[in-house]
Design an enzyme around this catalytic site. Structure first.
Site, PDB file in Angstrom:
ATOM      1  CG  ASN A  60      -3.041  -7.249   5.197  1.00 25.79           C
ATOM      2  OD1 ASN A  60      -2.551  -6.392   4.441  1.00 25.79           O
ATOM      3  ND2 ASN A  60      -2.470  -8.113   5.835  1.00 25.79           N
ATOM      4  NE  ARG A 118      -3.051  -4.438  -6.657  1.00 24.56           N
ATOM      5  CZ  ARG A 118      -2.192  -4.965  -5.929  1.00 24.56           C
ATOM      6  NH1 ARG A 118      -1.089  -4.600  -5.346  1.00 24.56           N
ATOM      7  NH2 ARG A 118      -2.867  -6.196  -5.344  1.00 24.56           N
ATOM      8  CB  ALA A 149      -1.013   0.025   1.189  1.00 24.25           C
ATOM      9  CG  ASP A 205      -3.519  -3.453   1.057  1.00 30.67           C
ATOM     10  OD1 ASP A 205      -3.369  -4.775   1.810  1.00 30.67           O
ATOM     11  OD2 ASP A 205      -2.733  -2.950   0.101  1.00 30.67           O
TER      12      ASP A 205
HETATM   13  O1  MRU Z   1      -1.060  -7.364  -3.402  1.00 32.46           O
HETATM   14  P1  MRU Z   1      -0.051  -6.755  -2.219  1.00 32.46           P
HETATM   15  O2  MRU Z   1       1.220  -7.275  -2.322  1.00 32.46           O
HETATM   16  O3  MRU Z   1       0.253  -5.147  -2.737  1.00 32.46           O
HETATM   17  O4  MRU Z   1      -0.741  -6.606  -0.982  1.00 32.46           O
HETATM   18  C1  MRU Z   1      -0.006  -6.197  -0.076  1.00 32.46           C
HETATM   19  C2  MRU Z   1      -0.579  -6.197   1.421  1.00 32.46           C
HETATM   20  O5  MRU Z   1      -1.572  -6.854   1.733  1.00 32.46           O
HETATM   21  C3  MRU Z   1       0.211  -5.693   2.583  1.00 32.46           C
HETATM   22  O6  MRU Z   1       0.015  -6.206   3.647  1.00 32.46           O
HETATM   23  C4  MRU Z   1      -0.313  -4.064   2.804  1.00 32.46           C
HETATM   24  O7  MRU Z   1      -0.225  -3.661   1.263  1.00 32.46           O
HETATM   25  C5  MRU Z   1       0.545  -3.574   3.550  1.00 32.46           C
HETATM   26  S1  MRU Z   1       2.207  -3.080   3.003  1.00 32.46           S
HETATM   27  C6  MRU Z   1       3.097  -1.917   4.319  1.00 32.46           C
END
Ligand code: MRU
Length: 347
Positions: A245, A87, A46, A235
């Site tokens: 998340n 996204r 995120a 997220d």
């Molecule tokens: O699909 P992704 O890899 O972008 O998902 C990431 C996550 O779910 C993380 O846990 C979240 O973004 C926090 S990152 C500090």
């Protein structure tokens, strides 16, 4: 090393698809390329996609030679929509685009060149602030992790997922750097394997003891009494503390409750979306089923086999022990305490 930064008129980012085998960088020269790199997960996590979008907006301001300020603002608004659509779940993306548009909308810049410069400075500030915030989160969260603890972690929330340092993995890093002896169980995190590919790579770099475990083994280790605390990222966090998340977080939370294991979400306040009352309102990204059937280009079932691929799930706040932010650890009532943290008030 930063996961994303400005590089002489372009956005430079670590290509997270190539890790852990190769450390490669992508150099993006248009805002469309930045949007594509967010969709295809060259960059992910995120805060990292938020910073990428901020630099993407700085790039957008340079992409046009529009001299009329009104037309330039309209162009930026339109490019902002493109980035936001890359996204849907992580609110940091829309938040960062809005931070950049606020610079353009403020009317403080009197010429396109002045605005281009101001937007680049704003993007750089946003990236620097992300690192500073993560360090504050790490310092606060490290106190939750006891010397000798085994921490269970999901997905990747480290340096790669942010500009640098990390959120949940930042807490682990801060505890490790503070001299605590830790062991980390890393969920491999199917289907994109952020745990085994990226978090394990970061643990190797930092010298933190770890084991990759299949996602399906988390309950096994909890039941054996081998997990002392669970740390995950977010997220998007709704006003009541429900949070989205990486897919698989919800089942960890339920298992943690069943085994009486502390379960913390770790995130900057830029991940809190006070406009949403509860987790049901969080949009959940549905990704290509081919990521399940053909991970990293390797078919594990025939091409016509069916699959579903929700990228995130929502964990109700009742399963949380607390939410670690840069302004302190939010505990119930979350509606009140998260709103205070978002206002920058220590909680
Ligand atoms: O699909 P992704 O890899 O972008 O998902 C990431 C996550 O779910 C993380 O846990 C979240 O973004 C926090 S990152 C500090």
């Amino acid at each position: 090393m930063r996961s994303v930064e400005w590089d002489d008129g372009a956005v430079k980012m670590i290509d997270q698809r190539a890790l852990p085998w190769r450390l490669e960088f992508a150099r993006l020269e248009t805002v469309s390329q930045v949007a594509e790199s967010i969709s295809n997960m060259t960059v992910r996590g995120a805060p990292a996609i938020g910073a990428s979008a901020a630099f993407g907006m700085a790039l957008a301001a340079r992409e046009t030679d529009e001299v009329d300020m009104g037309a330039l603002l309209a162009f930026l608004e339109q490019r902002g929509e493109l980035l936001k659509a890359a996204r849907p779940t992580a609110v940091n993306l829309a938040w960062a685009v809005e931070q950049m548009l606020a610079v353009a909308r403020s009317g403080e810049c009197k010429s396109p060149d002045e605005l281009r410069e101001a937007m680049l400075l704003a993007a750089q500030d946003l990236a620097d602030e992300d690192v500073a915030v993560n360090r504050r989160i790490g310092a606060r969260g490290a106190a939750l992790v006891n010397d000798g603890a085994t921490v269970l972690h999901h997905c990747n929330t480290g340096s790669l997922a942010c500009v640098e340092y990390g959120t949940a993995l930042g807490v682990i890093r801060a505890a490790h750097e503070g001299g605590k002896r830790l062991h980390v169980l890393l969920d491999e995190t199917r289907p994109r394997l952020q745990g085994s590919r990226l978090s394990a790579w970061e643990m190797e770099e930092l010298g933190v003891s770890y084991d990759i475990i299949p996602d399906t083994a988390a309950g096994f280790f909890m039941n054996k009494g081998e997990v002392d605390i669970i740390l995950v990222g977010a997220d998007r966090i709704a006003a009541n503390g429900d949070f989205a998340n990486k897919i698989g977080t919800y089942q960890l939370a339920v298992l943690a409750a069943a085994h009486d294991i502390p379960f913390y979400c770790v995130a900057p306040t830029s991940t809190v979306d006070l406009a949403l009352g509860c987790g049901d309102e969080i949009p959940i990204e549905q990704r290509d089923p081919a990521e399940v059937t053909t991970p990293y280009g390797k078919a594990i079932v025939p091409a016509h086999f069916k699959a579903r691929n929700p990228a995130f799930d929502v964990t109700p706040h009742r399963y949380l022990t607390g939410i670690v932010t840069e302004h302190g650890i939010a505990r119930p009532p979350y509606a009140e305490n998260l709103a205070r943290a978002v206002d920058g008030i220590e909680i």
